[in-house]
Design an enzyme around this catalytic site. Sequence first.
Site, mmCIF file in Angstrom:
data_model
loop_
_atom_site.group_PDB
_atom_site.id
_atom_site.type_symbol
_atom_site.label_atom_id
_atom_site.label_comp_id
_atom_site.label_asym_id
_atom_site.label_seq_id
_atom_site.Cartn_x
_atom_site.Cartn_y
_atom_site.Cartn_z
ATOM 1 N N VAL A 278 1.420 -19.959 4.248
ATOM 2 C CA VAL A 278 2.743 -20.551 4.460
ATOM 3 C C VAL A 278 3.086 -20.423 5.943
ATOM 4 O O VAL A 278 3.020 -19.333 6.514
ATOM 5 C CB VAL A 278 3.807 -19.875 3.584
ATOM 6 C CG1 VAL A 278 5.201 -20.354 3.961
ATOM 7 C CG2 VAL A 278 3.522 -20.146 2.115
ATOM 8 N N TYR A 555 -1.031 5.463 7.248
ATOM 9 C CA TYR A 555 -1.256 5.153 5.836
ATOM 10 C C TYR A 555 -0.727 3.764 5.497
ATOM 11 O O TYR A 555 -0.667 3.377 4.346
ATOM 12 C CB TYR A 555 -0.698 6.256 4.929
ATOM 13 C CG TYR A 555 -1.783 7.265 4.651
ATOM 14 C CD1 TYR A 555 -2.661 7.077 3.590
ATOM 15 C CD2 TYR A 555 -2.001 8.346 5.485
ATOM 16 C CE1 TYR A 555 -3.709 7.944 3.351
ATOM 17 C CE2 TYR A 555 -3.050 9.225 5.254
ATOM 18 C CZ TYR A 555 -3.897 9.012 4.180
ATOM 19 O OH TYR A 555 -4.940 9.860 3.955
ATOM 20 N N HIS A 557 2.275 2.193 5.620
ATOM 21 C CA HIS A 557 3.461 2.120 4.766
ATOM 22 C C HIS A 557 4.641 1.573 5.567
ATOM 23 O O HIS A 557 5.712 2.160 5.596
ATOM 24 C CB HIS A 557 3.809 3.511 4.231
ATOM 25 C CG HIS A 557 2.767 4.087 3.323
ATOM 26 N ND1 HIS A 557 2.742 5.416 2.970
ATOM 27 C CD2 HIS A 557 1.721 3.513 2.702
ATOM 28 C CE1 HIS A 557 1.715 5.625 2.156
ATOM 29 N NE2 HIS A 557 1.076 4.493 1.980
ATOM 30 N N HIS A 601 3.770 6.639 -1.455
ATOM 31 C CA HIS A 601 2.855 5.645 -0.917
ATOM 32 C C HIS A 601 3.389 4.350 -1.500
ATOM 33 O O HIS A 601 3.877 4.331 -2.632
ATOM 34 C CB HIS A 601 1.424 5.943 -1.344
ATOM 35 C CG HIS A 601 0.875 7.155 -0.643
ATOM 36 N ND1 HIS A 601 -0.293 7.124 0.073
ATOM 37 C CD2 HIS A 601 1.359 8.403 -0.529
ATOM 38 C CE1 HIS A 601 -0.509 8.331 0.586
ATOM 39 N NE2 HIS A 601 0.479 9.126 0.232
HETATM 40 C C1 LIG Z 1 -5.780 0.484 4.028
HETATM 41 C C2 LIG Z 1 -4.545 0.693 3.216
HETATM 42 C C3 LIG Z 1 -4.460 1.782 2.374
HETATM 43 C C4 LIG Z 1 -3.329 1.982 1.603
HETATM 44 N N1 LIG Z 1 -3.329 2.993 0.690
HETATM 45 C C5 LIG Z 1 -2.311 3.066 -0.197
HETATM 46 C C6 LIG Z 1 -2.374 3.975 -1.272
HETATM 47 O O1 LIG Z 1 -3.365 4.691 -1.451
HETATM 48 N N2 LIG Z 1 -1.323 4.031 -2.129
HETATM 49 C C7 LIG Z 1 -0.219 3.241 -1.977
HETATM 50 O O2 LIG Z 1 0.708 3.342 -2.768
HETATM 51 N N3 LIG Z 1 -0.146 2.377 -0.943
HETATM 52 C C8 LIG Z 1 -1.170 2.251 -0.083
HETATM 53 N N4 LIG Z 1 -1.124 1.312 0.910
HETATM 54 C C9 LIG Z 1 0.102 0.501 1.054
HETATM 55 C C10 LIG Z 1 0.291 -0.512 -0.062
HETATM 56 O O3 LIG Z 1 -0.917 -1.150 -0.383
HETATM 57 C C11 LIG Z 1 1.344 -1.521 0.371
HETATM 58 O O4 LIG Z 1 2.529 -0.817 0.645
HETATM 59 C C12 LIG Z 1 1.644 -2.571 -0.703
HETATM 60 O O5 LIG Z 1 0.492 -3.305 -1.006
HETATM 61 C C13 LIG Z 1 2.746 -3.480 -0.233
HETATM 62 O O6 LIG Z 1 2.973 -4.468 -1.172
HETATM 63 P P1 LIG Z 1 3.753 -5.784 -0.807
HETATM 64 O O7 LIG Z 1 4.003 -6.479 -2.102
HETATM 65 O O8 LIG Z 1 4.909 -5.444 0.043
HETATM 66 O O9 LIG Z 1 2.816 -6.713 0.060
HETATM 67 P P2 LIG Z 1 1.323 -6.759 0.585
HETATM 68 O O10 LIG Z 1 0.425 -5.908 -0.217
HETATM 69 O O11 LIG Z 1 1.402 -6.578 2.037
HETATM 70 O O12 LIG Z 1 0.914 -8.261 0.269
HETATM 71 C C14 LIG Z 1 1.423 -9.359 0.968
HETATM 72 C C15 LIG Z 1 0.552 -10.573 0.652
HETATM 73 O O13 LIG Z 1 1.109 -11.718 1.273
HETATM 74 C C16 LIG Z 1 0.068 -12.485 1.840
HETATM 75 N N5 LIG Z 1 0.622 -13.273 2.933
HETATM 76 C C17 LIG Z 1 1.062 -12.812 4.129
HETATM 77 N N6 LIG Z 1 1.508 -13.825 4.890
HETATM 78 C C18 LIG Z 1 1.348 -14.956 4.149
HETATM 79 C C19 LIG Z 1 1.609 -16.318 4.417
HETATM 80 N N7 LIG Z 1 2.175 -16.716 5.555
HETATM 81 N N8 LIG Z 1 1.299 -17.231 3.453
HETATM 82 C C20 LIG Z 1 0.745 -16.818 2.267
HETATM 83 N N9 LIG Z 1 0.469 -15.541 1.989
HETATM 84 C C21 LIG Z 1 0.772 -14.610 2.922
HETATM 85 C C22 LIG Z 1 -0.932 -11.465 2.291
HETATM 86 O O14 LIG Z 1 -2.229 -12.021 2.476
HETATM 87 C C23 LIG Z 1 -0.867 -10.461 1.159
HETATM 88 O O15 LIG Z 1 -1.764 -10.800 0.136
HETATM 89 C C24 LIG Z 1 -2.234 1.094 1.713
HETATM 90 C C25 LIG Z 1 -2.304 0.007 2.579
HETATM 91 C C26 LIG Z 1 -3.441 -0.213 3.315
HETATM 92 C C27 LIG Z 1 -3.513 -1.412 4.204
#
Ligand SMILES: Cc1cc2nc3c(=O)[nH]c(=O)nc-3n(C[C@H](O)[C@H](O)[C@H](O)COP(=O)(O)OP(=O)(O)OC[C@H]3O[C@@H](n4cnc5c(N)ncnc54)[C@H](O)[C@@H]3O)c2cc1C
Length: 623
Positions: A278, A555, A557, A601
């Site tokens: 997007v 991490y 977050h 987390h």
């Molecule tokens: C390496 C790593 C390790 C982690 N370890 C842990 C853990 O052990 N435990 C834990 O609880 N949390 C962990 N986290 C954090 C956790 O994964 C995130 O806080 C959580 O996934 C956030 O969820 P969210 O729904 O906010 O979005 P996100 O998971 O950030 O997902 C957002 C999605 O939107 C998509 N997107 C972005 N921009 C666009 C666009 N313009 N158009 C279309 N799609 C788009 C992205 O590709 C992504 O798929 C970790 C994160 C990372 C990176």
Amino acid sequence: MNQRQMIWLFFTLALFVHSPIANGQGYVFLGDLITFIINFTRIQSSIFPLYPDFEESDDHYDFIVIGSGPSGTVLANRLTTNPKVRVLLLENGEEASAITDIPILAGALGPTKYNYGYRTQPQPGFCRGCTKKSIAWEHGNALGGSSIINYMLYVRGNRRDYDRWADLGNPGWSYDDLLPYFIKVEDSHVAKGEPGYRGTGGYLTVNDVKWHTKLRDVYVEACQELGYKYVDYNGKEQIGVSNIQATTRSGLRCSAEKSYLRPVRNRSNLKIKTQSKVTKILIDPNTKVAYGVEYYHKNKPYNAFATKEVLCSAGALNSPQVLMLSGIGPRDQLEPLDIPVIKELPVGKKMYDHATFPAIIYQFNESIAINTIAELANPLTYLEFPFGDGILTSPGGVEAVTYVKVNISTDPDPLYPDIELLMVGGSLASDFGTIFRKMFNVPPLIFNKIFKPLIGKFVYQVTPILLHPKSYGSIQLKSKSPFDPPLFFANYFDHPEDIKIFIAGIREFQRINTAPSFARYNTKLVTTPIPGCETETFDTDEYWECGLRTIIGSYYHQVATCKMGPSDDIEAVVDNELRVYGIKNLRVVDTSVIPIPPSSHNVAPAYVIGEKAADLIKKTWNI
Ligand SMILES: Cc1cc2nc3c(=O)[nH]c(=O)nc-3n(C[C@H](O)[C@H](O)[C@H](O)COP(=O)(O)OP(=O)(O)OC[C@H]3O[C@@H](n4cnc5c(N)ncnc54)[C@H](O)[C@@H]3O)c2cc1C
Ligand SMILES: *[C@@H]1O[C@H](CO)[C@@H](O)[C@H](O)[C@H]1NC(C)=O
Ligand SMILES: *[C@@H]1O[C@H](CO)[C@@H](O)[C@H](O)[C@H]1NC(C)=O
Ligand SMILES: *[C@@H]1O[C@H](CO)[C@@H](O)[C@H](O)[C@H]1NC(C)=O
Ligand SMILES: *[C@@H]1O[C@H](CO)[C@@H](O)[C@H](O)[C@H]1NC(C)=O
């Protein structure tokens, strides 16, 4: 054993047979090889796609969800329970291959195509010894978002986190309001789960980790000897010690895609489109009503229209980017980039993160930690894997956790922790520097100085996390092009108190290592100074401050980039129903709305934000 498990088994065996690891050579090569294999493996995703590409027949939907992270997938699932409601889910990344399901490989996913590959901007207060003086900020780029590459650690946070959100003027977000959602989300198999707090039958599977080192038990016992209670940290009390709980199912990763999307992917009213970025939310500049999105699918532009709402769930790093590209943001940033301002709001002005420190290491005199070569050579590793056991099922080697209230805490609540100590069954030397070094942002020079001499020795570390940093940074657009990554200013340790609390956490870890359980193994701090800090006297507060400002990990977050708050909060971007101020039919639903960093987390709150928002949206539209 099913077909996919056989593929993993084959992969793992092949990796071992071809690996030069057995004679201790070539670990850099091995790291790159693992990355290469993960990059180019397309089992499932192209031979047997679960989410086949489709031609657009109609471009009108009730709701458009941007991004398929934990929050976005919950929305897609819950909003389509009513067959009359039509939802389009757009995701920039691809469907992940089955390799991402192997928990021990969590740290190996950073250098692959499933990560955006972002870096922070160099700033003077941290990362003085890092490659490019900045930190590699991993962020999931796949169907399932960061839950495809994360460590699977399941930590809800503290009751006080959510009560404080409510106290900041966000009714409906207290712990008592959210606990039913935490229960609804999960299917918990945690043995010592606290009655009344844990759920069964939800989409997301949460488990204890079967496989563990002897060290884990020593560590947990040591903490108990020092007065920490054994707790279900996702239950009533968080302060204490516990084995780690993980979002795994049958020893495999349980991602947002697997939990919330896969079971409902055939619903005819849900369209899921991957490789769709997007680039803009379409908003009528006069009425300020959001009515659709512009997106690129395989390099071609499309429009899609939402008759009810656009729901931005692009994650804490990209939701602010999408909003700003659409003309919602700080005027002083948008105007110089030639982006017409539709609504002036403090998007991206605040950004907190959970920092960690990867270089406090203890050595002992017996082999009780992870011994990688022995594990790889052990046939049980492969035989037990299909049954959800063995080292391959360990979430990146994380085994236990302690929540600490430090004795210099500035927070008066005795039950609100300052520091999390995540205990790992080994150290960055356990994998010879192939994988985890990168995840923890340790450059080769520092790895070679501190960790290389420890290869084959009996060592372990915890990664301390500062749970409630006072320092915060920001996110800005680099240009008006949606294909340029934003600029990330992490600003760690800007506030002097953060360093003090962090060091107090290091001191508490040192104290834990003096407990009788550890004395039995003659446990000693590794005293190799961090390059750049040799002039400080080792183990003084000044030394650790130098260490913290030299190397740092994250991490991942990040929160508060589209902060939730009442209308009189000058930092707020969305209200307590997650509606963007001043724009109709647009909500932000993901971790960017979290106002202050929780003791969690962030996967757990991300799912709950999705669930809560789904109910708010259903109520608004009476669906
Ligand atoms: C390496 C790593 C390790 C982690 N370890 C842990 C853990 O052990 N435990 C834990 O609880 N949390 C962990 N986290 C954090 C956790 O994964 C995130 O806080 C959580 O996934 C956030 O969820 P969210 O729904 O906010 O979005 P996100 O998971 O950030 O997902 C957002 C999605 O939107 C998509 N997107 C972005 N921009 C666009 C666009 N313009 N158009 C279309 N799609 C788009 C992205 O590709 C992504 O798929 C970790 C994160 C990372 C990176
Ligand atoms: C893997 O893919 C990423 C992203 O596409 C790329 O940056 C990296 O160089 C690749 N690495 C290998 C070893 O293939
Ligand atoms: C979805 O449809 C595919 C192909 O028709 C089928 O193989 C699969 O079992 C269905 N999945 C569910 C969860 O119904
Ligand atoms: C705080 O605890 C640490 C150990 O965790 C100890 O070294 C220090 O002396 C204590 N300080 C105070 C003020 O009690
Ligand atoms: C490890 O050290 C402890 C304490 O000094 C000692 O009792 C024990 O025998 C040592 N173990 C080995 C294998 O040397």
